[in-house]
Design an enzyme around this catalytic site. Structure first.
Site, PDB file in Angstrom:
ATOM      1  N   LYS A  94     -13.388 -14.372  10.420  1.00  0.00           N
ATOM      2  CA  LYS A  94     -14.427 -14.760   9.461  1.00  0.00           C
ATOM      3  C   LYS A  94     -13.935 -15.747   8.398  1.00  0.00           C
ATOM      4  CE  LYS A  94     -17.562 -10.833  10.008  1.00  0.00           C
ATOM      5  NZ  LYS A  94     -16.895 -10.197  11.159  1.00  0.00           N
ATOM      6  N   LYS A 130     -14.200  -6.296   2.797  1.00  0.00           N
ATOM      7  CA  LYS A 130     -14.363  -6.059   4.231  1.00  0.00           C
ATOM      8  C   LYS A 130     -13.310  -6.854   4.994  1.00  0.00           C
ATOM      9  CE  LYS A 130     -18.161  -9.464   4.578  1.00  0.00           C
ATOM     10  NZ  LYS A 130     -19.597  -9.613   4.914  1.00  0.00           N
ATOM     11  N   GLN A 168     -15.959 -10.557  -1.590  1.00  0.00           N
ATOM     12  CA  GLN A 168     -17.149 -11.353  -1.890  1.00  0.00           C
ATOM     13  C   GLN A 168     -17.917 -10.706  -3.029  1.00  0.00           C
ATOM     14  OE1 GLN A 168     -19.015 -10.885   1.996  1.00  0.00           O
ATOM     15  NE2 GLN A 168     -18.510 -12.989   2.561  1.00  0.00           N
ATOM     16  N   PRO A 169     -18.636 -11.512  -3.817  1.00  0.00           N
ATOM     17  CA  PRO A 169     -19.553 -10.899  -4.792  1.00  0.00           C
ATOM     18  C   PRO A 169     -20.683 -10.211  -4.033  1.00  0.00           C
ATOM     19  CG  PRO A 169     -19.936 -13.262  -4.636  1.00  0.00           C
ATOM     20  CD  PRO A 169     -18.708 -12.983  -3.829  1.00  0.00           C
ATOM     21  N   ARG A 216     -37.115  -5.448  10.915  1.00  0.00           N
ATOM     22  CA  ARG A 216     -38.484  -5.845  11.220  1.00  0.00           C
ATOM     23  C   ARG A 216     -38.540  -7.347  11.484  1.00  0.00           C
ATOM     24  NH1 ARG A 216     -37.581  -4.896   5.964  1.00  0.00           N
ATOM     25  NH2 ARG A 216     -38.422  -6.326   4.381  1.00  0.00           N
ATOM     26  N   ARG A 245     -26.530 -16.379  16.234  1.00  0.00           N
ATOM     27  CA  ARG A 245     -27.320 -15.715  15.188  1.00  0.00           C
ATOM     28  C   ARG A 245     -26.746 -16.111  13.845  1.00  0.00           C
ATOM     29  NH1 ARG A 245     -26.913  -9.636  15.125  1.00  0.00           N
ATOM     30  NH2 ARG A 245     -25.739  -9.804  13.196  1.00  0.00           N
ATOM     31  N   GLU A 260     -23.073 -14.510   7.487  1.00  0.00           N
ATOM     32  CA  GLU A 260     -22.232 -14.529   8.676  1.00  0.00           C
ATOM     33  C   GLU A 260     -22.867 -15.428   9.731  1.00  0.00           C
ATOM     34  OE1 GLU A 260     -20.981 -10.844  10.354  1.00  0.00           O
ATOM     35  OE2 GLU A 260     -20.167 -10.079   8.479  1.00  0.00           O
ATOM     36  N   GLU A 262     -22.877 -15.429  13.765  1.00  0.00           N
ATOM     37  CA  GLU A 262     -22.519 -14.584  14.897  1.00  0.00           C
ATOM     38  C   GLU A 262     -22.651 -15.373  16.206  1.00  0.00           C
ATOM     39  OE1 GLU A 262     -21.370 -11.627  14.703  1.00  0.00           O
ATOM     40  OE2 GLU A 262     -21.990 -10.757  12.798  1.00  0.00           O
TER      41      GLU A 262
END
Length: 289
Positions: A94, A130, A168-169, A216, A245, A260, A262
């Site tokens: 990442k 993360k 990250q914030p 959704r 994505r 992100e 993907e």
């Protein structure tokens, strides 16, 4: 009749969490293809027997990154791999967010700390820690401003396991506006979805989390579509993307930014978007031709 490997993970004795697999396999079969659901780490699979190996839900790859990349290298030499190995290699870390930012793409501000690096944690804002190689919010946690003890223990554990840490914030807009996922297939927007906040305050980093809460359908705004297309255009790999994505959130300025990108094994959410199945099938068949 094209033979297509739908590449997934081995769930062991549990039921696979990939709801897309049976839908896609059935649709490809009805379209005249010969699909087979296979595990990426199965040593008995003859990848050369397939016209296309389509990475779908290799959801354990981020914890076995070197092994997975080596598999992608081998597989890509025996058949067509989608997405290609160069994309897999680039997207598996990442730190690509930094490259997107350097290319002028709006992204969530991110700092990276490899094992051995001194780590600086924000003192004046809520923040997220993360791993730079991760999926499904595993080892990710949200920490209050100035809270250091739990975050430092998390960093220590991750560094001990060899992970580069991302800090990250936390963007509070996620709590109200959610996270939007724009999915592309065959070079065009396929559909979009929105989900609620994944990281609840106080949830331990090593706790199981619901990766897509309150999912959704969503109609992307022109600004969201523009940022997503800029992100895809900035991918520095000379290879065709069969699928992608782009996960977006609302930044402090009220504009969308990339959380992100993907490109390896994004869930397609076909159960939420059954009308997209025919387009996916057509694109997969074209890639296998």
């Amino acid at each position: 009749m094209p033979r297509i490997a739908l590449v997934t993970y081995n769930p062991g004795g549990e039921v696979s969490k990939d709801k897309d697999l049976p839908v896609l396999a059935d649709a490809l079969h009805k379209a005249g293809a010969e699909p087979a659901v296979v595990f990426w780490d199965d040593p008995d699979v003859d990848w050369a027997a397939f016209d296309l190996a389509l990475i779908r839900s290799t959801w354990d790859y981020s914890w076995r990154a070197e092994e997975f990349t080596a598999w992608a290298e081998r597989c890509g030499k025996e058949t067509r791999l989608a997405n290609p190995v160069g994309v897999v290699r680039w997207n598996a870390d990442k730190r690509y967010l930094g490259q997107l930012a350097e290319a002028g793409v709006p992204t969530v501000p991110t700092r990276y700390f490899a094992p051995g690096d001194p780590v600086e944690l924000p003192a004046d804002r809520e923040f997220v820690v993360k791993p730079a190689s991760g999926a499904g919010a595993r080892y990710a946690a949200r920490h209050p401003a100035g809270e250091r003890d739990a975050a430092e223990r998390q960093v220590e554990r991750m560094h001990a396991e060899g992970f580069t840490v991302m800090v990250q914030p936390y963007l509070s807009s996620i709590d109200t506006h959610g996270e939007r996922a724009l999915q592309f297939f065959g070079g065009r927007l396929l559909h979009a979805s929105v989900k609620g906040a994944v990281l609840a305050p106080g949830t331990p980093y090593d706790a199981d989390k619901v990766a897509h809460p309150d999912l959704r359908r969503w109609e992307p705004t022109p600004a969201e579509l523009a940022v997503a297309e800029r992100a895809l255009a900035a991918v520095p790999v000379d290879a065709e993307l069969l699928y992608a994505r782009v996960d977006l959130v609302t930044g402090p300025d009220g504009e969308p930014c990339v959380m992100e990108l993907e490109l390896i094994e994004p869930n397609l959410f076909l159960d939420l978007h059954p009308d997209s199945v025919p387009r996916v099938v057509r694109a997969v068949l074209a890639a296998a031709d």
